[in-house]
Design an enzyme around this catalytic site. Sequence first.
Site, PDB file in Angstrom:
ATOM      1  N   HIS A  42       0.846  -1.204   0.000  1.00  0.00           N
ATOM      2  CA  HIS A  42       0.000   0.000   0.000  1.00  0.00           C
ATOM      3  C   HIS A  42       0.876   1.247   0.000  1.00  0.00           C
ATOM      4  O   HIS A  42       0.861   2.044   0.944  1.00  0.00           O
ATOM      5  CB  HIS A  42      -0.905   0.027   1.237  1.00  0.00           C
ATOM      6  N   CYS A  98       2.776 -13.880   3.576  1.00  0.00           N
ATOM      7  CA  CYS A  98       3.657 -13.823   4.748  1.00  0.00           C
ATOM      8  C   CYS A  98       3.460 -15.107   5.571  1.00  0.00           C
ATOM      9  O   CYS A  98       2.315 -15.516   5.815  1.00  0.00           O
ATOM     10  CB  CYS A  98       3.285 -12.594   5.576  1.00  0.00           C
ATOM     11  N   HIS A 130     -10.329  -5.596   4.079  1.00  0.00           N
ATOM     12  CA  HIS A 130      -8.869  -5.765   4.018  1.00  0.00           C
ATOM     13  C   HIS A 130      -8.547  -7.112   3.363  1.00  0.00           C
ATOM     14  O   HIS A 130      -9.206  -8.123   3.629  1.00  0.00           O
ATOM     15  CB  HIS A 130      -8.286  -5.707   5.434  1.00  0.00           C
ATOM     16  N   GLU A 132      -6.322  -9.309   3.832  1.00  0.00           N
ATOM     17  CA  GLU A 132      -6.048 -10.438   4.741  1.00  0.00           C
ATOM     18  C   GLU A 132      -7.355 -11.071   5.236  1.00  0.00           C
ATOM     19  O   GLU A 132      -7.476 -12.295   5.320  1.00  0.00           O
ATOM     20  CB  GLU A 132      -5.224  -9.935   5.936  1.00  0.00           C
ATOM     21  N   CYS A 203       0.337  -9.281  14.734  1.00  0.00           N
ATOM     22  CA  CYS A 203       1.736  -9.481  14.342  1.00  0.00           C
ATOM     23  C   CYS A 203       2.649  -8.693  15.283  1.00  0.00           C
ATOM     24  O   CYS A 203       2.397  -7.515  15.550  1.00  0.00           O
ATOM     25  CB  CYS A 203       1.919  -9.004  12.903  1.00  0.00           C
ATOM     26  N   SER A 231      -3.111   3.320   2.903  1.00  0.00           N
ATOM     27  CA  SER A 231      -2.629   2.397   3.939  1.00  0.00           C
ATOM     28  C   SER A 231      -3.389   2.615   5.246  1.00  0.00           C
ATOM     29  O   SER A 231      -3.302   3.686   5.854  1.00  0.00           O
ATOM     30  CB  SER A 231      -1.130   2.616   4.159  1.00  0.00           C
ATOM     31  N   SER A 232      -4.135   1.593   5.703  1.00  0.00           N
ATOM     32  CA  SER A 232      -4.889   1.768   6.955  1.00  0.00           C
ATOM     33  C   SER A 232      -3.916   1.859   8.120  1.00  0.00           C
ATOM     34  O   SER A 232      -4.108   2.647   9.045  1.00  0.00           O
ATOM     35  CB  SER A 232      -5.897   0.635   7.161  1.00  0.00           C
ATOM     36  N   ASN A 233      -2.833   1.083   8.048  1.00  0.00           N
ATOM     37  CA  ASN A 233      -1.816   1.155   9.097  1.00  0.00           C
ATOM     38  C   ASN A 233      -1.228   2.571   9.152  1.00  0.00           C
ATOM     39  O   ASN A 233      -1.044   3.147  10.229  1.00  0.00           O
ATOM     40  CB  ASN A 233      -0.732   0.106   8.798  1.00  0.00           C
ATOM     41  N   SER A 275       4.322  -0.106   5.616  1.00  0.00           N
ATOM     42  CA  SER A 275       4.433  -0.305   4.167  1.00  0.00           C
ATOM     43  C   SER A 275       5.236   0.835   3.522  1.00  0.00           C
ATOM     44  O   SER A 275       5.200   1.000   2.308  1.00  0.00           O
ATOM     45  CB  SER A 275       3.033  -0.390   3.551  1.00  0.00           C
TER      46      SER A 275
HETATM   47  S1  SF4 Z   1       2.421  -7.057   9.266  1.00  0.00           S
HETATM   48 FE1  SF4 Z   1       3.295  -8.926  10.112  1.00  0.00          FE
HETATM   49  S2  SF4 Z   1       1.893 -10.519   9.434  1.00  0.00           S
HETATM   50 FE2  SF4 Z   1       1.455  -8.748   8.159  1.00  0.00          FE
HETATM   51  S3  SF4 Z   1       2.763  -9.013   6.379  1.00  0.00           S
HETATM   52 FE3  SF4 Z   1       3.926  -7.788   7.826  1.00  0.00          FE
HETATM   53  S4  SF4 Z   1       5.173  -9.282   8.978  1.00  0.00           S
HETATM   54 FE4  SF4 Z   1       3.537 -10.410   7.947  1.00  0.00          FE
END
Ligand code: SF4
Length: 293
Positions: A42, A98, A130, A132, A203, A231-233, A275
């Site tokens: 992202h 991952c 999302h 994931e 994580c 990017s939500s993060n 990211s």
């Molecule tokens: S945040 Fe953690 S679980 Fe997600 S892709 Fe990155 S290392 Fe892997």
Amino acid sequence: MKIDIQIDPGAGLCFGVQRAIQMAEELLKKQDSLACLGDLIHNEEEVNRLKSKGLQVVSHCKIVEQSGKKLLLRAHGEPPSTFRIAENYDVELIDATCPIVSRLQKKVAKACEQMMVQKGQVILFGDINHAEIIALKGFCKGELHIVRDISDLEKLNPAKPTIFFSQTTKYKSDYLKVVKAYRQMRKKGEYTEYPLKVVSSVCKQIAKRDLQLIDFLQNKDVLVFVSGKESSNGNNLFRVGAKQVKKAYFISNSNELKADWFMSVKNIAISGATSTPLWLLKKTYSRIEELLS
Ligand code: SF4
């Protein structure tokens, strides 16, 4: 007086995304182009860098067009249906899921089977759109609920066995708040006899990123936060960081920087999402130095 500029030592790509990018770059050394299912990361700047090396981003409806070719899967993973379509159309998948996400997929699938037998439910704290979560849903049979925040818990029935998971990229502090609210619902309704298992699935690279950022921003005047807008993060971390400083700016690339942001400040902090590659933070550092000189 010289203005102190620092890059957050906790910033940079997480292991899973770094690994996926490395896989893409290795393949692009051997072939002119490579298709990736969805954005590999992202971050527009990093995607553009990879595109200049031959990476092409394709959507799910275009999988069949990759027949006879390689197709890279990103770190967030894909549901089993993607693997079936690829097999049917002779697409060679390069799976960059991952390993932490792969383990979670297996655990959630097993928990769903277990809850089906016990007439229970699996609750997943995450964002329904999302990648994931979309992939994880594909691994589940039985009763699975995705909750975005505490308000989503109201729709659920706490009078049954429950296993709780979190999307890997959520903050541990937010996950614990949702779990606490669910425990209170159970207590209030006197349903505590039903088994409740809370799996620690955030994580570790993300779990304490918010606290690390708060620590880094102690006594800082200005935060320049570099992240993809999607990017939500990145958006979440920026909100956390902005509360710690006098002024905070969200940028996607160093061209957006403005000299007047740094008038009368003693120090500048640069940080980014999980990211955001380190090269982009370093480029931001150099551009700020230019603007100050
Ligand atoms: S945040 Fe953690 S679980 Fe997600 S892709 Fe990155 S290392 Fe892997």
